[in-house]
Design a protein around this motif. Sequence first.
Motif: not given
Length: 216
Positions: A54, A57, A60, A83, A118-119, A135
């Motif tokens: 996090y 990024r 996400a 991103d 997701k990041c 994740c």
Amino acid sequence: MKEQIKKHIRILQELGYEYLYTERGMAESDLEERLKKLEELNKVIQECKKCDLYKSRKQAVLGEGNPEAKLMFIGEAPGGDEDKLGRPFVGRAGKLLTRLIEATGHKREEFYITNICKCRPPENRTPTPWEMEACFPYLKQQLEIIQPKVLCLLGSTAARAFLNRHVAITKERGSVINWEGKLVYLTYHPAYVLRNPNAETTLFEDIKKAIELAYS
Ligand code: URA
Ligand code: SF4
């Protein structure tokens, strides 16, 4: 007879059944429900701090596509373009994936496309096993909402996240594995094909097979 049905529907509507007009109405309500759940999940991941990804990024990237897809493509993690834009597989590898999907005669939008993480990992490094584990529950929620029949795993990292072991993708691509009642199809990551153009035909054939499995 028709009048009777209409009356019955009116009664049910009065009881609060909003979507009994037609079968299409019912299908629409289900679609709306799925979209709503995916939107809620998107809000959760935008705030997520479960792993250190996090920190670097911009945003996400949940994934995109048909909430009722029979086939889901799953990559590793967003790269720089993803991103920035908040969409999966939109950079060079993504353009190749899209081109190969469309070369089968299908549309990218027919399917759902997402990643294990997701990041974006810093400098696009491979996500660590811990980051993938942190994740994975989000991907599981996506699977529950979308309920695809086939998962096409792109590359050894995605395969490893599902199978919990090292996967030599050049040896194992083309395998179909039963995973929690779904068919998991292993193939190359499109970024690998960018580095090894000879593998393009194989990736194309694999995508075709995954689509056939999903629609059979
Ligand atoms: N590579 C991935 O694994 N996922 C993307 O979304 C883009 C590139
Ligand atoms: Fe959360 Fe996944 Fe992003 Fe880690 S990669 S912060 S677990 S959304």
